[in-house]
Design a protein around this motif. Structure first.
Motif, PDB file in Angstrom:
ATOM      1  N   MET A   1       0.804  -1.165   0.229  1.00 42.46           N
ATOM      2  CA  MET A   1      -0.231  -0.176   0.126  1.00 42.46           C
ATOM      3  C   MET A   1       0.922   1.435  -0.250  1.00 42.46           C
ATOM      4  N   LYS A   2       0.514   2.199  -0.690  1.00 40.00           N
ATOM      5  CA  LYS A   2       1.152   3.420  -0.762  1.00 40.00           C
ATOM      6  C   LYS A   2       1.424   4.133   0.627  1.00 40.00           C
ATOM      7  N   LYS A   3       2.582   4.805   0.795  1.00 40.69           N
ATOM      8  CA  LYS A   3       3.035   5.584   1.944  1.00 40.69           C
ATOM      9  C   LYS A   3       2.019   6.725   2.068  1.00 40.69           C
ATOM     10  N   PRO A   4       1.296   7.068   3.308  1.00 39.65           N
ATOM     11  CA  PRO A   4       0.580   8.172   3.199  1.00 39.65           C
ATOM     12  C   PRO A   4       1.379   9.458   2.789  1.00 39.65           C
ATOM     13  N   PHE A   5       0.652  10.561   2.277  1.00 37.33           N
ATOM     14  CA  PHE A   5       1.258  11.730   1.741  1.00 37.33           C
ATOM     15  C   PHE A   5       1.990  12.290   2.778  1.00 37.33           C
ATOM     16  N   TYR A   6       1.554  12.387   4.125  1.00 34.07           N
ATOM     17  CA  TYR A   6       1.843  13.320   5.049  1.00 34.07           C
ATOM     18  C   TYR A   6       3.264  12.656   5.890  1.00 34.07           C
ATOM     19  N   LYS A   7       3.688  11.294   5.275  1.00 32.61           N
ATOM     20  CA  LYS A   7       4.700  10.697   5.911  1.00 32.61           C
ATOM     21  C   LYS A   7       6.007  10.926   4.898  1.00 32.61           C
ATOM     22  N   SER A   8       5.735  11.537   3.737  1.00 34.29           N
ATOM     23  CA  SER A   8       6.788  11.756   2.872  1.00 34.29           C
ATOM     24  C   SER A   8       7.710  12.977   3.147  1.00 34.29           C
ATOM     25  N   TRP A   9       9.021  12.873   2.903  1.00 34.73           N
ATOM     26  CA  TRP A   9       9.832  14.043   3.458  1.00 34.73           C
ATOM     27  C   TRP A   9       9.647  15.338   2.546  1.00 34.73           C
ATOM     28  N   LEU A  10       8.991  14.975   1.189  1.00 32.96           N
ATOM     29  CA  LEU A  10       8.792  16.054   0.301  1.00 32.96           C
ATOM     30  C   LEU A  10       7.724  17.108   0.834  1.00 32.96           C
ATOM     31  N   PHE A  11       6.665  16.242   1.425  1.00 31.99           N
ATOM     32  CA  PHE A  11       5.514  16.950   1.934  1.00 31.99           C
ATOM     33  C   PHE A  11       5.974  17.798   2.946  1.00 31.99           C
ATOM     34  N   TRP A  12       6.813  17.415   3.881  1.00 27.12           N
ATOM     35  CA  TRP A  12       7.266  18.476   5.073  1.00 27.12           C
ATOM     36  C   TRP A  12       8.177  19.440   4.713  1.00 27.12           C
ATOM     37  N   VAL A  13       8.788  19.306   3.424  1.00 24.52           N
ATOM     38  CA  VAL A  13       9.734  20.218   3.164  1.00 24.52           C
ATOM     39  C   VAL A  13       8.731  21.526   2.356  1.00 24.52           C
ATOM     40  N   VAL A  14       7.728  21.036   1.541  1.00 21.93           N
ATOM     41  CA  VAL A  14       6.897  21.941   1.227  1.00 21.93           C
ATOM     42  C   VAL A  14       6.046  22.830   2.121  1.00 21.93           C
ATOM     43  N   VAL A  15       5.748  21.786   3.432  1.00 22.41           N
ATOM     44  CA  VAL A  15       4.981  22.494   4.539  1.00 22.41           C
ATOM     45  C   VAL A  15       5.806  23.560   4.968  1.00 22.41           C
ATOM     46  N   VAL A  16       7.027  23.295   5.248  1.00 21.12           N
ATOM     47  CA  VAL A  16       7.952  24.260   5.939  1.00 21.12           C
ATOM     48  C   VAL A  16       8.446  25.493   5.043  1.00 21.12           C
ATOM     49  N   LEU A  17       8.599  25.072   3.689  1.00 21.85           N
ATOM     50  CA  LEU A  17       8.703  26.501   2.760  1.00 21.85           C
ATOM     51  C   LEU A  17       7.719  27.367   2.716  1.00 21.85           C
ATOM     52  N   LEU A  18       6.246  26.678   2.761  1.00 18.66           N
ATOM     53  CA  LEU A  18       5.129  27.234   2.544  1.00 18.66           C
ATOM     54  C   LEU A  18       4.820  28.209   3.995  1.00 18.66           C
ATOM     55  N   GLY A  19       5.221  27.653   5.209  1.00 17.73           N
ATOM     56  CA  GLY A  19       4.899  28.357   6.217  1.00 17.73           C
ATOM     57  C   GLY A  19       5.950  29.344   6.513  1.00 17.73           C
ATOM     58  N   SER A  20       7.131  29.368   6.116  1.00 14.02           N
ATOM     59  CA  SER A  20       8.173  30.185   6.059  1.00 14.02           C
ATOM     60  C   SER A  20       7.849  31.283   5.257  1.00 14.02           C
ATOM     61  N   ILE A  21       7.430  31.113   3.894  1.00 16.99           N
ATOM     62  CA  ILE A  21       6.749  32.178   3.017  1.00 16.99           C
ATOM     63  C   ILE A  21       5.527  32.773   3.696  1.00 16.99           C
ATOM     64  N   VAL A  22       4.639  32.294   4.321  1.00  7.52           N
ATOM     65  CA  VAL A  22       3.572  32.776   4.679  1.00  7.52           C
ATOM     66  C   VAL A  22       3.958  33.582   6.093  1.00  7.52           C
ATOM     67  N   GLY A  23       4.710  33.142   6.574  1.00  6.70           N
ATOM     68  CA  GLY A  23       5.163  34.015   8.019  1.00  6.70           C
ATOM     69  C   GLY A  23       5.954  35.109   7.656  1.00  6.70           C
ATOM     70  N   GLN A  24       6.789  35.101   6.384  1.00  2.00           N
ATOM     71  CA  GLN A  24       7.380  36.416   6.084  1.00  2.00           C
ATOM     72  C   GLN A  24       6.481  37.436   5.505  1.00  2.00           C
ATOM     73  N   LEU A  25       5.550  36.912   4.762  1.00  2.00           N
ATOM     74  CA  LEU A  25       4.579  37.913   4.041  1.00  2.00           C
ATOM     75  C   LEU A  25       3.597  38.585   5.269  1.00  2.00           C
ATOM     76  N   ALA A  26       3.334  37.551   6.410  1.00  2.00           N
ATOM     77  CA  ALA A  26       2.305  38.039   7.353  1.00  2.00           C
ATOM     78  C   ALA A  26       3.231  39.194   8.203  1.00  2.00           C
ATOM     79  N   ALA A  27       4.406  39.124   8.315  1.00  4.05           N
ATOM     80  CA  ALA A  27       5.403  39.972   9.048  1.00  4.05           C
ATOM     81  C   ALA A  27       5.476  41.328   8.415  1.00  4.05           C
ATOM     82  N   ARG A  28       5.193  41.337   6.971  1.00  5.38           N
ATOM     83  CA  ARG A  28       5.595  42.608   6.346  1.00  5.38           C
ATOM     84  C   ARG A  28       4.087  43.365   6.109  1.00  5.38           C
TER      85      ARG A  28
END
Length: 186
Positions: A1-28
């Motif tokens: 069975m396929k590994k859940p999407f949230y256990k993929s390292w790529l998913f977490w990289v994207v989440v961290v990057l998006l969180g960082s971008i959103v955080g920077q935009l919110a601070a501005r």
């Protein structure tokens, strides 16, 4: 069975990057900016609005159905809508009767062959994703209904996000596993 999407390292990289971008935009942004909230923020606010304190104070509560309707109608990408619904499901506590209804409804949709037949209907797809995610989060590992709900939600999520097709091999593999768990549930 396929590994859940949230256990993929790529998913977490994207989440961290998006969180960082959103955080920077919110601070501005200045506090008086009138930017539209993201679908995830709307879902979190909606889920928090239905607290016992709100009900005791006479404030109208917002149902999960109306929250999903708002998310479906938002101008965000499909992936963000799906993520918002998963956040909403994670924070939702159904009654025993409602949980049983969700279980029977996702099984009905699967057996009827409808659950992937309305890909263009965001609200329909997100409601089914919500129900399956709630069922999956409530039940323990090893329970057939949880395994079924997991396959159901993964297939809907992958189709809705556009990462797979209805005839894709991972979708068909999940459906084969779902058929096995259905036999165990009967």
């Amino acid at each position: 069975m396929k590994k859940p999407f949230y256990k993929s390292w790529l998913f977490w990289v994207v989440v961290v990057l998006l969180g960082s971008i959103v955080g920077q935009l919110a601070a501005r942004n200045k506090p008086d900016d009138q930017t539209a909230p993201s679908a995830t923020q709307q879902a979190q606010r909606t889920a928090a609005a239905d607290t016992p304190a709100d009900q005791a104070a006479g404030n109208p509560s917002v149902s999960w159905e109306s929250a999903i309707k708002q998310i479906a109608q938002s101008d965000t990408e499909s992936a963000q809508k799906a993520d918002a619904v998963l956040v909403l499901a994670k924070n939702y506590s159904p009654s025993p009767e409602e949980l049983q209804d969700f279980e029977s409804q996702i099984v009905e949709e699967y057996n009827a062959g409808n659950y992937l037949a309305h890909i263009e209907d965001a609200e329909y797809m997100l409601v089914n994703l919500f129900k399956a995610a709630v069922v999956e989060s409530i039940h323990s590992d090893g329970e057939p209904v949880r395994a079924f709900a997991s396959g159901f939600s993964h297939n809907i999520s992958n189709i809705f996000r556009g990462t797979d097709t209805v005839e894709g091999t991972s979708i068909k593999a999940n459906e084969a596993e779902m058929d096995k768990t259905l036999a165990e549930m009967k």
